[in-house]
Each structure stands twice: as structure tokens, then as C-alpha cells.
Design a protein around this motif. Structure first.
Motif, PDB file in Angstrom:
ATOM      1  N   PRO A 278       0.820  -1.215   0.000  1.00  0.00           N
ATOM      2  CA  PRO A 278       0.000   0.000   0.000  1.00  0.00           C
ATOM      3  C   PRO A 278       0.856   1.268   0.000  1.00  0.00           C
ATOM      4  CG  PRO A 278      -0.892  -1.607   1.544  1.00  0.00           C
ATOM      5  CD  PRO A 278       0.441  -2.149   1.078  1.00  0.00           C
ATOM      6  N   GLU A 279       1.980   1.223   0.707  1.00  0.00           N
ATOM      7  CA  GLU A 279       2.849   2.413   0.755  1.00  0.00           C
ATOM      8  C   GLU A 279       3.389   2.766  -0.632  1.00  0.00           C
ATOM      9  OE1 GLU A 279       3.132  -0.200   2.700  1.00  0.00           O
ATOM     10  OE2 GLU A 279       2.800   0.489   4.741  1.00  0.00           O
ATOM     11  N   ALA A 280       3.725   1.755  -1.429  1.00  0.00           N
ATOM     12  CA  ALA A 280       4.225   2.012  -2.787  1.00  0.00           C
ATOM     13  C   ALA A 280       3.096   2.422  -3.721  1.00  0.00           C
ATOM     14  CB  ALA A 280       4.927   0.761  -3.323  1.00  0.00           C
ATOM     15  N   ALA A 281       1.956   1.739  -3.619  1.00  0.00           N
ATOM     16  CA  ALA A 281       0.835   2.061  -4.505  1.00  0.00           C
ATOM     17  C   ALA A 281       0.336   3.484  -4.303  1.00  0.00           C
ATOM     18  CB  ALA A 281      -0.297   1.061  -4.273  1.00  0.00           C
ATOM     19  N   ASP A 282       0.409   3.960  -3.068  1.00  0.00           N
ATOM     20  CA  ASP A 282      -0.121   5.282  -2.736  1.00  0.00           C
ATOM     21  C   ASP A 282       0.979   6.329  -2.546  1.00  0.00           C
ATOM     22  OD1 ASP A 282      -2.645   4.091  -2.742  1.00  0.00           O
ATOM     23  OD2 ASP A 282      -2.510   3.582  -0.618  1.00  0.00           O
ATOM     24  N   ALA A 283       2.205   5.998  -2.913  1.00  0.00           N
ATOM     25  CA  ALA A 283       3.320   6.933  -2.744  1.00  0.00           C
ATOM     26  C   ALA A 283       3.133   8.171  -3.622  1.00  0.00           C
ATOM     27  CB  ALA A 283       4.639   6.244  -3.098  1.00  0.00           C
ATOM     28  N   ALA A 284       3.794   9.246  -3.250  1.00  0.00           N
ATOM     29  CA  ALA A 284       3.700  10.476  -4.050  1.00  0.00           C
ATOM     30  C   ALA A 284       4.217  10.266  -5.465  1.00  0.00           C
ATOM     31  CB  ALA A 284       4.494  11.585  -3.348  1.00  0.00           C
ATOM     32  N   SER A 285       5.160   9.355  -5.626  1.00  0.00           N
ATOM     33  CA  SER A 285       5.727   9.100  -6.954  1.00  0.00           C
ATOM     34  C   SER A 285       4.940   8.045  -7.731  1.00  0.00           C
ATOM     35  CB  SER A 285       7.182   8.638  -6.812  1.00  0.00           C
ATOM     36  OG  SER A 285       7.268   7.495  -5.987  1.00  0.00           O
ATOM     37  N   SER A 286       3.862   7.511  -7.154  1.00  0.00           N
ATOM     38  CA  SER A 286       3.047   6.543  -7.872  1.00  0.00           C
ATOM     39  C   SER A 286       2.306   7.224  -9.020  1.00  0.00           C
ATOM     40  CB  SER A 286       2.030   5.904  -6.923  1.00  0.00           C
ATOM     41  OG  SER A 286       1.111   5.112  -7.662  1.00  0.00           O
ATOM     42  N   ARG A 287       2.351   6.628 -10.195  1.00  0.00           N
ATOM     43  CA  ARG A 287       1.684   7.173 -11.369  1.00  0.00           C
ATOM     44  C   ARG A 287       0.545   6.247 -11.817  1.00  0.00           C
ATOM     45  NH1 ARG A 287       4.123  10.925  -9.944  1.00  0.00           N
ATOM     46  NH2 ARG A 287       1.973  11.405  -9.603  1.00  0.00           N
ATOM     47  N   ILE A 288       0.066   5.411 -10.897  1.00  0.00           N
ATOM     48  CA  ILE A 288      -0.910   4.380 -11.247  1.00  0.00           C
ATOM     49  C   ILE A 288      -2.246   4.992 -11.687  1.00  0.00           C
ATOM     50  CG2 ILE A 288      -2.211   2.414 -10.333  1.00  0.00           C
ATOM     51  CD1 ILE A 288       0.300   1.835  -8.561  1.00  0.00           C
ATOM     52  N   LEU A 289      -2.721   5.993 -10.982  1.00  0.00           N
ATOM     53  CA  LEU A 289      -3.972   6.639 -11.410  1.00  0.00           C
ATOM     54  C   LEU A 289      -3.760   7.473 -12.667  1.00  0.00           C
ATOM     55  CD1 LEU A 289      -5.605   7.618  -7.994  1.00  0.00           C
ATOM     56  CD2 LEU A 289      -6.171   5.706  -9.515  1.00  0.00           C
ATOM     57  N   ASP A 290      -2.546   7.996 -12.846  1.00  0.00           N
ATOM     58  CA  ASP A 290      -2.237   8.704 -14.094  1.00  0.00           C
ATOM     59  C   ASP A 290      -2.329   7.743 -15.287  1.00  0.00           C
ATOM     60  OD1 ASP A 290      -1.755  11.114 -12.797  1.00  0.00           O
ATOM     61  OD2 ASP A 290       0.353  10.632 -12.471  1.00  0.00           O
ATOM     62  N   GLN A 291      -1.911   6.486 -15.071  1.00  0.00           N
ATOM     63  CA  GLN A 291      -2.034   5.485 -16.141  1.00  0.00           C
ATOM     64  C   GLN A 291      -3.502   5.284 -16.535  1.00  0.00           C
ATOM     65  OE1 GLN A 291       0.609   2.638 -13.729  1.00  0.00           O
ATOM     66  NE2 GLN A 291       0.763   1.800 -15.783  1.00  0.00           N
ATOM     67  N   VAL A 292      -4.362   5.238 -15.536  1.00  0.00           N
ATOM     68  CA  VAL A 292      -5.792   5.046 -15.828  1.00  0.00           C
ATOM     69  C   VAL A 292      -6.333   6.212 -16.645  1.00  0.00           C
ATOM     70  CG1 VAL A 292      -8.065   4.749 -14.818  1.00  0.00           C
ATOM     71  CG2 VAL A 292      -6.094   3.667 -13.736  1.00  0.00           C
ATOM     72  N   SER A 293      -5.989   7.410 -16.230  1.00  0.00           N
ATOM     73  CA  SER A 293      -6.425   8.608 -16.952  1.00  0.00           C
ATOM     74  C   SER A 293      -5.854   8.628 -18.368  1.00  0.00           C
ATOM     75  CB  SER A 293      -5.977   9.852 -16.182  1.00  0.00           C
ATOM     76  OG  SER A 293      -6.257  11.015 -16.908  1.00  0.00           O
ATOM     77  N   ALA A 294      -4.576   8.275 -18.487  1.00  0.00           N
ATOM     78  CA  ALA A 294      -3.923   8.254 -19.803  1.00  0.00           C
ATOM     79  C   ALA A 294      -4.541   7.194 -20.706  1.00  0.00           C
ATOM     80  CB  ALA A 294      -2.429   7.987 -19.633  1.00  0.00           C
ATOM     81  N   GLY A 295      -5.081   6.135 -20.102  1.00  0.00           N
ATOM     82  CA  GLY A 295      -5.683   5.080 -20.906  1.00  0.00           C
ATOM     83  C   GLY A 295      -6.818   5.585 -21.775  1.00  0.00           C
ATOM     84  N   VAL A 296      -7.633   6.476 -21.243  1.00  0.00           N
ATOM     85  CA  VAL A 296      -8.727   7.034 -22.034  1.00  0.00           C
ATOM     86  C   VAL A 296      -8.170   7.888 -23.177  1.00  0.00           C
ATOM     87  CG1 VAL A 296     -10.755   8.511 -21.996  1.00  0.00           C
ATOM     88  CG2 VAL A 296     -10.300   6.982 -20.069  1.00  0.00           C
ATOM     89  N   ALA A 297      -7.189   8.726 -22.851  1.00  0.00           N
ATOM     90  CA  ALA A 297      -6.622   9.607 -23.879  1.00  0.00           C
ATOM     91  C   ALA A 297      -5.958   8.813 -25.002  1.00  0.00           C
ATOM     92  CB  ALA A 297      -5.605  10.557 -23.235  1.00  0.00           C
ATOM     93  N   ILE A 298      -5.188   7.793 -24.634  1.00  0.00           N
ATOM     94  CA  ILE A 298      -4.516   6.979 -25.656  1.00  0.00           C
ATOM     95  C   ILE A 298      -5.543   6.235 -26.514  1.00  0.00           C
ATOM     96  CG2 ILE A 298      -3.257   4.785 -25.889  1.00  0.00           C
ATOM     97  CD1 ILE A 298      -1.379   7.113 -25.790  1.00  0.00           C
ATOM     98  N   ARG A 299      -6.577   5.708 -25.890  1.00  0.00           N
ATOM     99  CA  ARG A 299      -7.573   4.951 -26.673  1.00  0.00           C
ATOM    100  C   ARG A 299      -8.403   5.886 -27.549  1.00  0.00           C
ATOM    101  NH1 ARG A 299      -7.118   1.373 -21.475  1.00  0.00           N
ATOM    102  NH2 ARG A 299      -5.752  -0.201 -22.391  1.00  0.00           N
TER     103      ARG A 299
END
Length: 313
Positions: A278-299
Motif C-alpha cells: 500500500p505504501e508504494a501504490a499510494d506513494a507520491a511518486s506513484s503514477r498508477i492513477l495517471d495510467q488510468v487517466s492516460a488510458g482514455v486519452a490513448i484509446r
């Protein structure tokens, strides 16, 4: 671009940057009060998913709708495929209704290639077995490029891809796309989860391998953790979940091995506490939610380039 997007092999480095540039424009749509562009008005897209999916199918659905396409979602469950209809008959039937594009996920590697040979409309591979997931690789590359400084910023960067490499189509597509963007990949996994013949493959495609995550983390410019795909495992690939986490999980302790600000990615869904803490998934440097957002733009970008045509660009 080619007529279909079945593999990262279908796009050159220049075409990837063109897709990223369009995605950047599409990304701004997400901030608008009215999230609609007219680019695919009057076009119909079918999302045909033979495997369960949440984020990929939703992402394609949102992307198509924001481009004003009519989007229809079909799953194998409850369809004629579940009654024994062949793949060929299923896709020919659903696309005979005036469809302009097909997005397909299937558990069999190569299924999207086979379907593309039967149809005269663009086919987008949304994941086929353990083969490829090209739009995931594109959104990963797009996310990293934006994070690291824009076009050209991946040149010379070292990216670690860690985890269940044997079963990962995301890994296979990312090795190709990151290489085309100028980055070098180091693949990290226990010996049991390294793909068969990885030494020859790594030599041919120019990536490195390692069995020791602790040695790799201090050297990388980004780290991508992969999900442990238990549903594809028929045997014991590691003794216990705890032992996997101790050897290959991005734990709270391992975060300290990364240089400050190094982006953390995960294509999802995550097994928190197994491959990522959880500490890594929610870290300030985590870009996991950015990937989700980027997924819509790329598609949106992929659908636009394949379905709208050059005359609309």
C-alpha cells in the motif's frame, strides 16, 4: 498507421509519438465540463470481450463515447459464443450489423490477428492471451514520457519491469514500445516466472534480465510492477505469497532503494500486499492513477487515427 492495431510491431517510433501528440490533445477533454468531440459521430464501435475486464473495457467505452461514436459492449457470457458458436461466426455476425471498428479481448494468443484477417474494418487488440496488449503499452509509455519531460525524454532511461513476466502480455508489448522510445528495459522476476527462452529473446530485443530486485532498484529511472496472474497458473510458481513478496514485492522497505521521485507504475488490477505494498501504490511518486487517466486519452487517439481517417485529421 496500419489499418489495425494488433501489436506494437504495427507502429513505428514516429507513429507512437504521433499517437502521443493526439492523446495529449484528447487528454484536455477530460478537464472540460462537456466531454465530447465530434470526430467519430455516426461511427459504431463494438467492444467484444471474451475475458473479464473493468478498466480496459470501460476505458475504450469512454474513449469512443467522448469521440461521439456509438459504442456497444458485448461479452462472451450470455452471448452466442457461450452457446458454442465459433469465434469466426461470432465476429462476422456482430460486425455485419454496420459496425465501423472492433475492439477485442480474447484469452487465446493470436486471436486478434486471426479476426483481423476475416474483417474489412479496423480491429484493435485489447489483449490476447499472453501475447500482447498494445494500448496498455502505449499508455504506459505516454505516462512515463509526460512524467519524465516530454518527447525524447525516455531516450537512455532505464526502466525495470518486475513480476510475473511469463504470463504478461503487458511485458511483451512494453519491451517493444519502450525500446522504440529509446529506453532500456531490465526484466526482473524469479526464475520460475521468467518466460521460456528469455535469454535468446533478451539478446534479440536488447533488454537485460535480473533475478535480484534489490540490485536493480537503485539504478532505474522508473519501475513497473506487474500483477501476479494466479488465474493463469496451473502449478506452483513460488512457495508462498510471503516468499514472493520478500523476494520481488515493492515493499515499504524497498521504496527507500529508489531514487527520489522515480515513477512507480502498475497496469492493474493490483494485488496489494503481494507484488506491491500500500505504501508504494499510494506513494507520491506513484503514477498508477495517471495510467488510468492516460488510458482514455490513448484509446481516444487510437480510435481517432484508425477510424476517423487522414481526411479528418
Amino acid at each position: 498507421m496500419t489499418r489495425h492495431l494488433l501489436s506494437i510491431d504495427d507502429v513505428s517510433a514516429e507513429e507512437i509519438q504521433q499517437l502521443f501528440a493526439t492523446a495529449a490533445e484528447m487528454h484536455d477533454v477530460q478537464k472540460r465540463e462537456v466531454k465530447k468531440l465530434p470526430a467519430l459521430r455516426g461511427r459504431t464501435v463494438i467492444n467484444l470481450f471474451f475475458e473479464d475486464s473493468t478498466r480496459t473495457r470501460s476505458s475504450f467505452e469512454i474513449a469512443g463515447k467522448w469521440l461521439s461514436a456509438d459504442v456497444i459492449n458485448l461479452s462472451a457470457k450470455g452471448s452466442s459464443a457461450s452457446k458454442g458458436e465459433s469465434l469466426r461466426d461470432t465476429v462476422l455476425t456482430v460486425t455485419a450489423m454496420g459496425v465501423d471498428g472492433l475492439v477485442m479481448r480474447h484469452s487465446a494468443s493470436g486471436a486478434a490477428h486471426q479476426v483481423a484477417g476475416w474483417l474489412d474494418i479496423p480491429v484493435i487488440n485489447a489483449g490476447d492471451g499472453m501475447h500482447e496488449h498494445p494500448t496498455q503499452a502505449l499508455l504506459d509509455g505516454y505516462t512515463l514520457q509526460r512524467q519524465l519531460g516530454g518527447p525524447g525524454s525516455l531516450e537512455g532511461k532505464r526502466i525495470a519491469i518486475v513480476g510475473d513476466l511469463t504470463h504478461s502480455r503487458v511485458f511483451r508489448s512494453n519491451v517493444k514500445s519502450l525500446s522504440k522510445l529509446g529506453a532500456s528495459v531490465v526484466a526482473v522476476a524469479p526464475p520460475t516466472l521468467m518466460p521460456s527462452g528469455v535469454a535468446e529473446w533478451a539478446k534479440a530485443d536488447g533488454f537485460a534480465t535480473s533475478y535480484t530486485l534489490d540490485d536493480v532498484l537503485p539504478e532505474v529511472d522508473a519501475v513497473m510492477m506487474l500483477r501476479v496472474q494466479r488465474e493463469r497458473m496451473s502449478g506452483g510458481y513460488f512457495p508462498t505469497s510471503r516468499e514472493y513478496t520478500v523476494g520481488y514485492g515493492l515493499t515499504r522497505q524497498r521504496l527507500a532503494l529508489l531514487r527520489e521521485g522515480v515513477p512507480i507504475l502498475h497496469p492493474g488490477p493490483m494485488n496489494r500486499g503481494l507484488e506491491i505494498s500500500p505504501e508504494a501504490a499510494d506513494a507520491a511518486s506513484s503514477r498508477i492513477l495517471d495510467q488510468v487517466s492516460a488510458g482514455v486519452a490513448i484509446r481516444m487517439s487510437v480510435l481517432y487515427h484508425l477510424l476517423a481517417g487522414e481526411e479528418s485529421a
